[in-house]
Design a protein around this motif. Structure first.
Motif, mmCIF file in Angstrom:
data_model
loop_
_atom_site.group_PDB
_atom_site.id
_atom_site.type_symbol
_atom_site.label_atom_id
_atom_site.label_comp_id
_atom_site.label_asym_id
_atom_site.label_seq_id
_atom_site.Cartn_x
_atom_site.Cartn_y
_atom_site.Cartn_z
ATOM 1 N N ILE A 260 35.993 27.426 51.123
ATOM 2 C CA ILE A 260 34.745 27.020 49.965
ATOM 3 C C ILE A 260 34.584 24.949 50.372
ATOM 4 O O ILE A 260 33.458 24.150 49.608
ATOM 5 C CB ILE A 260 35.462 27.329 48.007
ATOM 6 N N PHE A 261 35.970 24.485 50.803
ATOM 7 C CA PHE A 261 35.898 23.136 50.502
ATOM 8 C C PHE A 261 34.979 22.729 51.631
ATOM 9 O O PHE A 261 34.031 21.842 51.804
ATOM 10 C CB PHE A 261 37.395 22.042 51.231
ATOM 11 N N ARG A 262 34.835 23.199 52.715
ATOM 12 C CA ARG A 262 34.210 23.360 54.053
ATOM 13 C C ARG A 262 32.203 23.118 52.855
ATOM 14 O O ARG A 262 31.633 22.829 53.885
ATOM 15 C CB ARG A 262 33.598 24.389 55.020
ATOM 16 N N ALA A 263 31.905 24.129 52.308
ATOM 17 C CA ALA A 263 30.760 24.333 52.258
ATOM 18 C C ALA A 263 30.640 23.611 50.707
ATOM 19 O O ALA A 263 29.578 22.859 51.005
ATOM 20 C CB ALA A 263 29.959 25.517 50.844
ATOM 21 N N VAL A 264 31.620 22.374 50.274
ATOM 22 C CA VAL A 264 31.681 21.657 49.261
ATOM 23 C C VAL A 264 30.821 20.284 50.194
ATOM 24 O O VAL A 264 30.216 19.604 49.871
ATOM 25 C CB VAL A 264 32.906 21.191 48.931
#
Length: 468
Positions: A260-264
């Motif tokens: 999810i952090f990568r997506a952000v």
């Protein structure tokens, strides 16, 4: 799928939410017709004029910072109602403000509304739309933004023409529509803002947000109006609940989950880079750029109106095809066309006059640039951001990406005049062309194709994507 999805109802919900995009576009573009009048009336310096233009962007950044927390905490619908109140207050306040400080304050309030709708409206649309139609439904928001831009240009022209012969015994009306017509231009937003406020009460809360808050019976009732098949409704409920059960962490812990952090981070990158590919420089400073090519101010405004029409028309085209050919293909074709158009514009400013090229060549290049931009990055950015994140923290994650978008918008608004003077127009547009390359690379290598996938499927993709 037409027998499963109640597309008429979904379209109604999407159009209501997209009205927030119209207010976004109008509030952003209307300023262009008022700068010279306000600067003259209040004897503004160049720095004060810049602050008058840029203060709404500061408000937008403030709005984005709180939009995610508000929409995740109080609901998408209540947050849209708040934005409508802010737009109405801003429009009325600008029309009756007695000094520059009051005018700036009310412009900032309107900017907060812009920041909020830029997050919550596409978010709401994505959460009520079936996967097969989600792209075009969220694209309605971007289309509404372009209609707002064009509406502001036309309203400015109409009110300026009206003011020439306007006469009223009422002192306030005479001031708003006659002697100080900039007040009417800014105040005209009151009507669509009130319409937005009233019509929001006709739509339900996002069913996915209701599931987050444990209100399953209300969510089922709303899903039953979106889907005509009970098995599809049950599947959707189970899918969302399943993903929520895997998210039993605090919001920030979910955001810091590796995938999810990568997506952000990717969302932040494409939102920021999109602003440095030139589109807002053209929309905000188009008349000034045209005037540097030797056009009169009247011709420049006419050319800018043509750009507004192409921007809106191409947004309609993108809306029709985004779910059929996919988000990534639109980016590949559109950004490639943007690079070519920007290089041609730079070439015109560098060598066009020595080669005897007319201003029509420049206009065609700008129209091509807007065509490719409106059909690609402008069409997909809010779709991408509204699809990428888990339901429980979608508002917060979108706010982070949206913050980078508005910071980029503010920076390009402040830097464009400097770049045109320092780098020359040719160098500025060559730089915009270069900035298209990292955007294309990120979408190609790091973004999944989201067309046709459920929001829960997209979330699973990011959760599986632990590396990098």
């Amino acid at each position: 799928m037409s027998n499963v999805n109640n597309i008429g109802y979904v379209t109604f919900l999407s159009v209501v939410a997209a009205l927030g995009g119209f207010l976004f576009g109008y509030d952003t573009a209307v300023i262009s017709g008022t700068v010279s009048q306000v600067s003259t009336q209040f004897s503004l310096t160049s720095l004060q004029s810049g602050w008058y233009v840029g203060c709404a962007l500061v408000g937008s950044i403030i709005g984005v910072l709180f939009a995610g927390t508000l929409s995740d905490g109080f609901g998408r619908k209540r947050t849209m109602i708040l934005s409508a109140i802010l737009f109405t207050l801003s429009a009325v306040g600008c029309a009756i403000s007695s000094n520059l400080d009051q005018l700036v304050l009310y412009r900032i309030i309107g900017g907060v509304g812009i920041g909020i709708v830029s997050i919550v409206c596409p978010l709401y649309i994505s959460e009520v739309s079936p996967a097969s139609h989600r792209g075009r439904m969220v694209s309605l928001y971007q289309l509404a933004v372009t209609v707002g831009f064009l509406g502001a240009y036309l309203m400015n022209y109409f009110l300026l023409d009206l003011s020439v012969d306007f006469s009223s015994h009422n002192a306030l009306l005479q001031k708003i529509f006659g002697t100080e017509v900039w007040r009417g231009m800014l105040g005209a937003e009151t009507l669509p803002a009130l319409m937005f406020f009233l019509i929001i009460f006709l739509i339900p809360e996002s069913p996915r947000w209701l599931l987050v808050k444990g209100q399953e019976s209300k969510a089922v009732s709303i899903f039953s109006k979106i889907y005509n098949n009970t098995s599809v409704i049950a599947h959707q409920i189970n899918e969302t609940k399943s993903m929520l059960q895997s998210e039993r962490k605090s919001d920030w812990k979910i955001l810091l989950t590796p995938g999810i952090f990568r997506a952000v981070i990717i969302g932040v990158a494409i939102a920021m880079l999109g602003q440095f590919m030139g589109v807002n420089a053209v929309l905000y400073y188009g008349p000034s750029i045209f005037e540097t090519s030797g056009l009169s101010s009247g011709d420049s405004l006419f050319y800018q109106s043509l750009i507004g029409m192409v921007n809106m028309g191409t947004s309609v085209l993108a809306l029709l095809i985004i779910d059929k050919i996919g988000r990534k293909k639109l980016v590949y074709v559109g950004v490639s066309g943007m690079v070519i158009s920007l290089l041609l514009i730079g070439f015109y400013f560098m060598m066009g006059k020595s080669l005897g090229l007319s201003s029509i060549f420049l206009l065609v290049c700008f129209l091509l640039y807007i065509f490719f931009t409106a059909g690609s990055i402008s069409a997909v950015i809010f779709v991408f951001l509204s699809e990428m994140y888990p339901t429980q923290i979608r508002g917060t994650a979108m706010s982070i990406a949206g913050l980078s978008l508005w910071v980029g918008t503010y920076l390009i608004g402040q830097l464009t005049p400097w770049m045109l003077d320092t780098l020359t127009p040719a160098g500025t547009f060559f730089l915009f062309a270069f900035m298209c390359l990292p955007y294309m690379l990120i979408v190609w290598k790091l973004m999944p194709e989201t067309a046709g996938k459920s929001l829960e499927d997209i979330e699973r993709y990011w959760l599986k994507s632990k590396k990098g």
